[in-house]
Design an enzyme around this catalytic site. Structure first.
Site: not given
Ligand code: AMP
Length: 575
Positions: A255, A257, A262, A277, A307, A347, A430
């Protein structure tokens, strides 16, 4: 329970470096506390009167405490200030000045934990004209009725600088010891797992301790999601490359990102709650998302994840910092809603019509999610899935995401259950581009608090202005500098402090200005425009890579380089 018992625990925490002794000191007071006191004591032990996700704060600064101490002891404010300059700790100042003045009889009084907690909580609601006087009288009442030693801890807690507080891990282990003392070894591990689970479901150790006491191990394990209360969400792990991520699981769904925030959305009929979050309640800030949930989510009771994204002109995605204005805004919400429209991308789903879905595979959860959302392009959509392990197709998808101004992609395991509160292997990976590092100069620092007292805890970074030769701020950095050295290459807070101490130019509160001398190599996730810093740019999530002892401030990266990198950020130029 009298506050002096808690002060005894603080003394013990200060005295002992041993984690086990800390745990048993905390466990003992938890066991003794009644049900009303238990949640209060758990927060106070961490130096707080509000949970970490709450936006409430005491709003007490050094200035007010100086007035309080002056009022309570009869010393002039200037004398209190002078003493404080010598100790650097208003807790110690109040303790010393009070014990000098206090008549023995007054010092005998014992204040109650509940009274301390309630007075400190009251501070948050005080606002408007004359609020300083009210705050002074609330804290002064506590100081007047406590011993010098108690006053020390009360003042530090009011300031949010307890210094002897315990970390969440110690609280967790102390709950295990307090309520399950007979469980040892592997059994203890099971208890801790159950406590963690309960905490993921209700991230508040006060609640968890009450459940442990009343419901035992079974009660903890049965803790479930409660609609209207935030839970700790699943987190993603970082993959080194797209190839690695695709190869990690048998069945994957890729998907985009998205570069937003969040949101966990709870729906119970017409009642809606939205949490970030960090578990802040942002329902009021997003009436447009509330409407989407009422109108376009057909399930009656559910908890969804997605998101929220800011939508710019011509429907293009707007940068995260625009969205953050919506998150922070407390007034004039309806104007913000029309000025900064948002879009929801869903999502995941973790609860549907009363049934928790944590143990269902992602493939199944996704189908359930698709079944309850009425999409509306540009407003309310599902994250588009790409089910492939073909690297070329995935790479194209990834590049599309970057071109559209998003962060990268998430590679999700279709067979994985949902594990709350964890960065687990086996769930989400990610993938995002790594930005080129920058060499920046330290121009300031902030003294740490708590365990980090006496050390500089975060550092002001600056780039060079080619024209004037001056250094312009571009962000504060705390990440990457370690408390303890575990590898040769680690740089510790102590080392940083020692390196910078002799270059302090001046102090302002807990901030110090530092002569530009030390150059650091800094990694970050993004360069943003920002009015906060003198360079006009801010680094998002800056972290230390290494100290560039080989570089002088003249070799640091320039403002011009920052603006080139800013413009080059893939896809961002289309925003
Ligand atoms: P990170 O904050 O870099 O650890 O990445 C995780 C965050 O990416 C999640 O907490 C979401 O806020 C965001 N996110 C964006 N797109 C998605 C997606 N398709 N699925 C899950 N999380 C996503």
């Amino acid at each position: 329970m009298i506050y002096s018992k808690l002060a005894d625990v603080y003394d013990e925490l200060e005295r002992t470096p041993s984690r086990l002794s800390k745990i048993s000191a905390v466990a003992a007071i938890l066991r003794e506390a009644d049900n009303e006191e238990l949640p209060m004591i758990i927060l106070l032990l961490q130096g707080k009167v509000f949970p970490s996700w709450s936006e409430e704060e005491t709003g007490i600064a050094d200035r007010i405490v100086i007035r309080i101490v002056s009022n309570a002891t009869g010393f002039r404010e200037a004398d209190v200030m002078k003493h404080f300059n010598g100790t650097g700790d208003l807790g110690i100042t109040v303790e010393k000045l009070l014990s000098g003045k206090r008549q023995q009889t007054l010092g005998e009084k014992h204040i109650d934990i509940k009274k301390v907690f309630e007075n400190l909580q009251k501070l948050s609601a005080v606002g408007g004209k004359g609020s300083q006087d009210v705050k002074v009288s609330i804290v002064k009442e506590l100081v007047m009725h406590s011993s010098p030693r108690e006053a020390k801890y009360i003042v530090r807690t009011a300031l949010g600088q307890l210094r002897v507080g315990v970390a969440e891990g110690v609280v967790r282990d102390a709950i295990a010891e307090a309520f399950f003392p007979e469980k040892e070894g592997d059994e203890r591990k099971e208890v801790i797992k159950a406590i963690e689970w309960a905490w993921f479901m209700k991230p508040d150790y006060g609640d968890v301790a009450l459940t442990a006491r009343a419901g035992g191990l079974d009660g903890l394990r049965k803790s479930g999601l409660e609609i209207g209360k935030p839970f700790q969400v699943l987190l993603a792990e970082k993959a080194p490359s797209l190839e690695d991520a695709l190869g990690a699981y048998e069945n994957v769904q890729v998907e985009w990102k998205f570069d937003g925030a969040r949101i966990q959305a709870h729906k119970d009929g017409d009642s809606i709650w939205l949490f970030t979050r960090r578990l802040e309640n942002v329902t009021k800030q997003f009436p447009d998302v509330v409407r989407i949930l009422r109108k376009n989510v057909t399930a009656d009771r559910c908890v969804l994840e997605g998101e929220v994204l800011a939508v710019g002109k011509n429907g293009k995605p707007a940068p995260f910092q625009i969205l953050s204005q919506r998150i922070r805004r407390k007034y004039d919400i309806s104007r913000m809603v029309s000025e900064i429209p948002v879009k929801m991308v869903w999502f995941d789903i973790v609860l549907l019509n009363g049934k928790q879905l944590f143990d269902r595979p992602f493939s199944e959860r996704r189908k359930l999610l698709e079944g309850i959302i009425n999409t509306e392009p540009g407003r309310n959509v599902l994250s588009e899935p790409l089910m492939t392990k073909d690297i070329n197709a995935a790479r194209k998808f990834y590049e599309d995401a970057l071109y559209a101004g998003q962060e990268g992609v998430m590679v999700k395991n279709l067979d994985a259950i949902y594990q709350p509160g964890r960065r687990v292997s086996g769930g989400w990976l990610k993938v995002k581009p790594i930005m080129e590092t920058l060499d920046l100069v330290i121009t300031g620092a902030q003294w740490g608090t708590g365990k980090r007292a006496g050390w500089m805890g975060s550092f002001m970074l600056a780039c060079r202005d080619d024209e004037s030769g001056e250094f312009l701020d571009c962000g504060m950095m705390g990440t990457g500098v370690k408390e303890k050295k575990s590898a040769e290459s680690d740089v510790t807070l102590k080392e940083m402090t020692e390196m910078l101490k002799s270059d302090i130019l001046g102090e302002d509160g807990n901030m110090v200005r530092i002569k530009p001398k030390i150059v650091l190599e800094i990694a970050y996730e993004e360069i943003q425009k920002s009015p906060t810093y003198s360079s006009g740019y801010a680094l998002r999530f800056p972290r230390l890579v290494r100290v560039r002892v080989d570089k002088s401030p003249d070799d640091a990266d320039s403002m011009e380089r920052m603006s080139v990198l800013y413009a080059q950020q893939k896809g961002k130029s289309s925003k």
